[in-house]
Each structure stands twice: as structure tokens, then as C-alpha cells.
Design a protein around this motif. Structure first.
Motif, PDB file in Angstrom:
ATOM      1  N   LEU A 118     -10.380   0.789  -6.373  1.00 13.89           N
ATOM      2  CA  LEU A 118      -9.528   1.835  -6.956  1.00 13.89           C
ATOM      3  C   LEU A 118      -8.784   2.606  -5.873  1.00 13.89           C
ATOM      4  N   LEU A 119      -9.488   2.927  -4.782  1.00 13.08           N
ATOM      5  CA  LEU A 119      -8.855   3.675  -3.695  1.00 13.08           C
ATOM      6  C   LEU A 119      -7.695   2.879  -3.108  1.00 13.08           C
ATOM      7  N   GLN A 120      -7.925   1.564  -2.919  1.00 12.22           N
ATOM      8  CA  GLN A 120      -6.851   0.726  -2.387  1.00 12.22           C
ATOM      9  C   GLN A 120      -5.671   0.706  -3.329  1.00 12.22           C
ATOM     10  N   TRP A 121      -5.990   0.698  -4.617  1.00  6.91           N
ATOM     11  CA  TRP A 121      -4.933   0.578  -5.625  1.00  6.91           C
ATOM     12  C   TRP A 121      -4.045   1.812  -5.684  1.00  6.91           C
ATOM     13  N   VAL A 122      -4.619   2.993  -5.400  1.00  5.35           N
ATOM     14  CA  VAL A 122      -3.760   4.181  -5.373  1.00  5.35           C
ATOM     15  C   VAL A 122      -3.116   4.358  -4.004  1.00  5.35           C
ATOM     16  N   GLY A 123      -3.360   3.424  -3.084  1.00  3.29           N
ATOM     17  CA  GLY A 123      -2.634   3.447  -1.813  1.00  3.29           C
ATOM     18  C   GLY A 123      -3.376   4.131  -0.681  1.00  3.29           C
ATOM     19  N   ILE A 124      -4.685   4.297  -0.833  1.00  2.92           N
ATOM     20  CA  ILE A 124      -5.464   4.840   0.281  1.00  2.92           C
ATOM     21  C   ILE A 124      -5.975   3.658   1.104  1.00  2.92           C
ATOM     22  N   GLU A 125      -5.851   3.759   2.441  1.00  7.12           N
ATOM     23  CA  GLU A 125      -6.162   2.630   3.308  1.00  7.12           C
ATOM     24  C   GLU A 125      -7.587   2.143   3.059  1.00  7.12           C
ATOM     25  N   ILE A 181     -10.838  -3.985 -13.320  1.00  3.90           N
ATOM     26  CA  ILE A 181     -11.705  -4.391 -12.213  1.00  3.90           C
ATOM     27  C   ILE A 181     -13.043  -4.830 -12.794  1.00  3.90           C
ATOM     28  N   LYS A 240      -7.040   0.539 -14.863  1.00  6.33           N
ATOM     29  CA  LYS A 240      -7.263  -0.305 -13.687  1.00  6.33           C
ATOM     30  C   LYS A 240      -8.756  -0.512 -13.471  1.00  6.33           C
ATOM     31  N   LYS A 300      -3.806  11.433   3.439  1.00  3.35           N
ATOM     32  CA  LYS A 300      -3.895  11.380   1.979  1.00  3.35           C
ATOM     33  C   LYS A 300      -5.253  11.927   1.575  1.00  3.35           C
ATOM     34  N   LEU A 360      -9.204  10.580  -9.763  1.00  2.00           N
ATOM     35  CA  LEU A 360     -10.065   9.491  -9.290  1.00  2.00           C
ATOM     36  C   LEU A 360     -11.486   9.716  -9.788  1.00  2.00           C
ATOM     37  N   TRP A 412       1.911   6.956  -6.756  1.00  2.00           N
ATOM     38  CA  TRP A 412       0.879   7.893  -7.228  1.00  2.00           C
ATOM     39  C   TRP A 412       1.107   9.297  -6.686  1.00  2.00           C
ATOM     40  N   GLU A 415       0.830  -1.204   0.000  1.00  2.00           N
ATOM     41  CA  GLU A 415       0.000   0.000   0.000  1.00  2.00           C
ATOM     42  C   GLU A 415       0.868   1.258   0.000  1.00  2.00           C
ATOM     43  N   GLU A 416       1.915   1.235   0.826  1.00  2.00           N
ATOM     44  CA  GLU A 416       2.772   2.412   0.942  1.00  2.00           C
ATOM     45  C   GLU A 416       3.513   2.700  -0.360  1.00  2.00           C
ATOM     46  N   ARG A 473       2.539   1.836  -3.369  1.00  2.00           N
ATOM     47  CA  ARG A 473       1.572   2.317  -4.365  1.00  2.00           C
ATOM     48  C   ARG A 473       1.283   3.789  -4.133  1.00  2.00           C
ATOM     49  N   TRP A 474       1.122   4.144  -2.854  1.00  2.00           N
ATOM     50  CA  TRP A 474       0.851   5.543  -2.547  1.00  2.00           C
ATOM     51  C   TRP A 474       2.021   6.412  -2.995  1.00  2.00           C
TER      52      TRP A 474
END
Lengths: 312, 144
Positions: B92-99, A280, A276, B135, A244, A195, A188-189, A191-192
Motif C-alpha cells: 500500500l505504501l508503495q502504491w501511494v508513492g512512498i519509497e 492485494i 487497492k 513524504k 492509510l 495522492w 512512483e513519483e 503516484r505520489w
């Protein structure tokens, strides 16, 4: 390539008054560029070009003629034709007013990649053949020089056309999931961080939106005052919100043409976000945009068996 | 300071089920954490994904969206449409790194006061673990 055939065909269509206008490509003002051109008299068809730089998505240029009565012929690569299909399905353009000249796509080459690898280059030194080119007496493979968006192409052949010029071609072998897998495998980190770095470069010029054939809202949510979703200031949070939000608006509609990514002046990998979303949708709702005129868009329908484990 | 931190959570509750469920929890005197700010919406299907992003941008530490159970929608199918949208947004949110626990979803019916309180407790607990949202929170505000 098939430039002569394209010119002849366009001339014929205009002369017989089958169509009022042809939308195609002509040489850009800089080398290694092609720009869209609207042609309405048969003698102007000489201007048409078709090469490895004819990358803009021409479906975008249909939209201003939605409410006219003009019949339009459109040169369409795989992605352009898919975009036209979505437009037809969304009732943004009537099928009977568009004549699709299908062109199996030879792959669009990135000027930046050419310059990076070969240094100073001149257009006249290049001669292109199928999947290769000659430069300084040496034969080069085209694949490493393709635009990222084109090397991950899944549909080089137009799924809808009135006539096809050229031979249908195979995939390049690298799939769209390769690009996503790289990010999917990260934490996760990570990926963040990726981006954060990409999107903090965004200057919110909206070139991505303007190049997109399917971003046709009269008022974009990003520029709406009431409600004001997002400020125009290119801060990371606003950029993230915009991209987004745009990806969500394109859910089940994006045809992965990559026009957004190629239009980006900051070279942000912006095409990956809608891509993406498409993946999905493909994996969970088995739907791909722009391949059928009958199938309902995924967000306009549902199944009782849709995934729901994420809901408490 | 950090020990006293309480998350702010925006809860979009559908008028016909979850909002009534919350009401039932209230009249039955069932306790639940006071961290949620309820926004009543006609249907979970009326929750635009932009609402969720906007809530996070405006400084919410978490978002909860709750609607009728599948099959029980007052408008027959609003929650089925909602489920597709939320699924995509969540991934999508998870994929951009948002918890992933920043945005949570639940189905709570009008008779499930007890479940509503459990859902809120669980939501608050998960958001507390994540700490304050950073974030997507806007950096500064312009006054126009």
C-alpha cells in the motif's frame, strides 16, 4: 422499478410483526437524492422509494440497534448485503435479527455527472428504464452517468438475502481493476503526485468514516488522545496517515460499497485506497470480504506459503 | 551538509529473536552503523501498522521491523500474522508513492548476531540512498 413490491413487502412484514422496523430509502430534501429512513408502522411504508439515487449503505444504520432486541428488515443492494455479512461475521449483529430484502442494484447515478453533462435538470423530466433513461425525448445510456464507485461494481446482486425483489443483473463490464490499473502503471513519483493532490484537499470532516458501514469503532484512532496518533489539523501528512490507517483497519473487511467516496464533499477518490488493499488481499490471500459467513477474515489467519520475499 | 547527513531509523525488534540477536551482535563486538533506534516489542505480531506510520510521521527516515524466522515464533504464529499485515502495508505504501525501502522487514534469530549487523548495514545503506524522508513527515507540531 420495484418500488411497489418493496412497499407491499415492507407493509406485510410490519403488519405480521415479522419485523419491528424496516430500514429503507425515502426521497431526500433535494432532487436526485434519497435518504435513509427507519419505518416502524405499516402505514408509513408509502414513504419508501427505490431508484437510481438510493445510494447510502443502509448496513450503517443497523449498528445503533445492535444491543436492542428489535428485529429489523433491511433493503440491501449487493454492497449493503455484503456489509451486513461482515457485520454478522464480526458479531456486530445477529443473523436472526436481520431480515434482508435483497435488491439487485440497478446502478447509482451521480447527480454531479448528470449536471455536468446535461446542464440544468429537473427530476420530473426524467423517466428511467432498465440501463437507460429518457430525457427531452432522447434516450440516454445510464452507464456514463453512474457513480465511479458503482461503475466498477463487482457484486450488484446481494450474496445473502431472505427474499429477493427484482431480477439478478449482470456486471457493467468495467471492472474495479480498471481504476487501479491506471495508477498501477504509473511511476512512483506520478503516484505520489496523484495522492498528494487528492489528499491535500481532504478537510478531515470524517464523512468517509461516518458513512462507512464497517467503521464502527467507538473511539476512532484519528480522534484518540492517548495515544495521539495524528493531529486533527488537515495537513497532508496527517491526512495521509488517517487514510492509510483507515485502509489498514479495513483490510479484509471493505466491501467496496464506495459509501466513503460518495460521502466525500471534496470528491477525493478515497474509495481507491481500501479497494487497492482488497485487491492485494484478493490476489495474494484469495479472500473477498462479505461473500461467506464461514471463511476466516484474512488477517485472522495465515498460511505458511504466504508471500515473504519482501522480508530480508 | 548533505554529506554529513545520517538517517534516523526506528527498529522494532521482537524480544525473543531479533532483540537477542542484536544483543549477541553487541557482546560479540560486531560493528554496525549507529543509525538505528531500537524499540523492543514482545513479538513482531505486536507491531501495529500504525506504529510504522507514526514513526515515519514523527520524522524517522526509515523503519526496520524484525522478528523470529517463520516457524520459530515464541508465540508460535505471531510472525505469520505479522507477515500478512506487513505485506499489505508494504504494498500500500508503495502504491501511494512512498519509497519502498523506507520500511524494511527482516527475520533475525537470537543466534544471528552477524546477520543482524548485515541487516542493519543494508537497511542504512538503502535509506541513505533515498535521502531524508519528506513524504508523511508531519509539517509542524502543536503543543497542547
Amino acid at each position: 422499478m420495484f418500488e411497489k413490491e418493496i412497499r407491499r413487502k415492507s407493509e406485510e412484514l410490519l403488519e405480521t410483526k415479522t419485523v419491528d422496523m424496516v430500514i429503507g430509502y425515502t426521497s431526500g430534501s433535494l432532487p436526485f437524492q434519497a435518504r435513509p429512513v427507519l419505518i416502524s408502522s405499516p402505514e408509513d411504508t408509502e414513504q419508501l422509494v427505490w431508484n437510481h439515487f438510493s445510494s447510502p449503505n443502509l448496513a450503517r444504520y443497523l449498528l445503533p440497534y445492535r444491543d436492542s432486541s428489535k428485529k429489523i428488515a433491511l433493503l440491501a443492494k449487493g454492497c449493503d448485503a455484503r456489509a451486513v455479512m461482515v457485520l454478522i461475521q464480526e458479531k456486530q449483529f445477529p443473523r436472526e435479527r436481520v431480515h434482508i430484502i435483497g435488491l439487485p442494484c440497478p446502478g447509482m447515478i451521480s447527480k454531479t455527472k448528470l449536471e455536468k453533462e446535461l446542464g440544468e435538470i429537473k427530476e420530473e423530466d426524467f423517466s428511467f428504464e432498465k440501463d437507460t433513461f429518457l430525457w427531452q425525448g432522447k434516450k440516454w445510456e445510464i452507464f456514463p452517468f453512474l457513480e465511479d464507485t458503482c461503475s466498477r461494481c463487482r457484486y450488484p446482486n446481494p450474496p445473502l438475502y431472505d427474499e429477493l425483489i427484482g431480477e439478478k443483473r449482470e456486471l457493467w463490464g468495467s471492472s474495479s481493476t480498471d481504476y487501479l490499473e491506471k495508477i498501477n502503471g504509473q511511476s512512483e513519483e506520478e503516484r505520489w503526485q496523484f495522492w498528494e493532490e487528492e489528499l491535500s484537499r481532504c478537510i478531515r470532516c470524517y464523512a468517509c468514516r461516518n458513512a462507512c458501514p464497517l467503521c464502527y469503532c467507538k473511539e476512532c484512532f484519528a480522534e484518540s488522545d492517548l495515544p495521539r496518533w495524528v493531529s486533527g489539523v488537515p495537513t497532508l501528512s496527517d491526512n495521509l496517515f488517517f487514510h492509510l490507517g483507515r485502509s489498514m483497519h479495513l483490510a479484509g473487511r471493505c466491501v467496496e460499497c464506495g459509501a466513503c467516496e460518495r460521502a466525500c464533499p471534496e470528491e477525493i477518490k478515497i474509495g481507491l485506497l481500501p479497494l487497492k488493499v482488497e485487491m492485494i488481499i484478493k490476489d495474494n490471500f484469495s479472500f473477498e470480504a462479505g461473500l461467506s459467513l464461514e471463511e476466516d477474515a484474512p488477517l485472522l489467519t495465515y498460511r505458511e506459503t504466504d508471500p515473504g520475499e519482501f522480508i530480508k | 551538509m548533505k554529506n554529513n547527513w545520517e538517517p534516523k531509523i526506528v527498529a522494532f525488534l521482537c524480544h525473543w529473536c531479533s532483540y537477542a540477536g542484536a544483543d549477541l551482535a553487541g557482546i560479540s563486538r560486531i560493528q554496525y552503523p549507529p543509525n538505528i533506534r531500537v524499540i523492543r516489542v514482545p513479538c513482531s505480531g505486536a507491531v501495529n501498522p500504525l506504529y510504522i506510520l507514526k514513526a515515519l510521521r514523527e520524522g524517522a527516515d526509515g523503519v526496520l521491523v524484525s522478528g523470529c524466522h517463520p516457524g520459530d515464533c515464541h508465540y508460535l504464529s505471531g510472525n505469520y500474522f505479522a507477515r500478512r499485515k506487513f505485506f499489505i502495508l508494504h504494498e500500500l505504501l508503495q502504491w501511494v508513492g512512498i519509497e519502498k525501502d523506507r520500511v524494511q522487514f527482516s527475520w533475525v534469530s537470537a543466534s544471528e548476531g552477524q546477520k543482524f549487523s548485515q541487516v542493519v548495514e543494508e537497511t542504512v545503506e538503502k535509506v541513505k540512498k533515498l535521502g531524508p524522508a519528506k513524504k508523511l513527515v508531519k509539517e509542524f507540531t502543536f503543543h497542547v
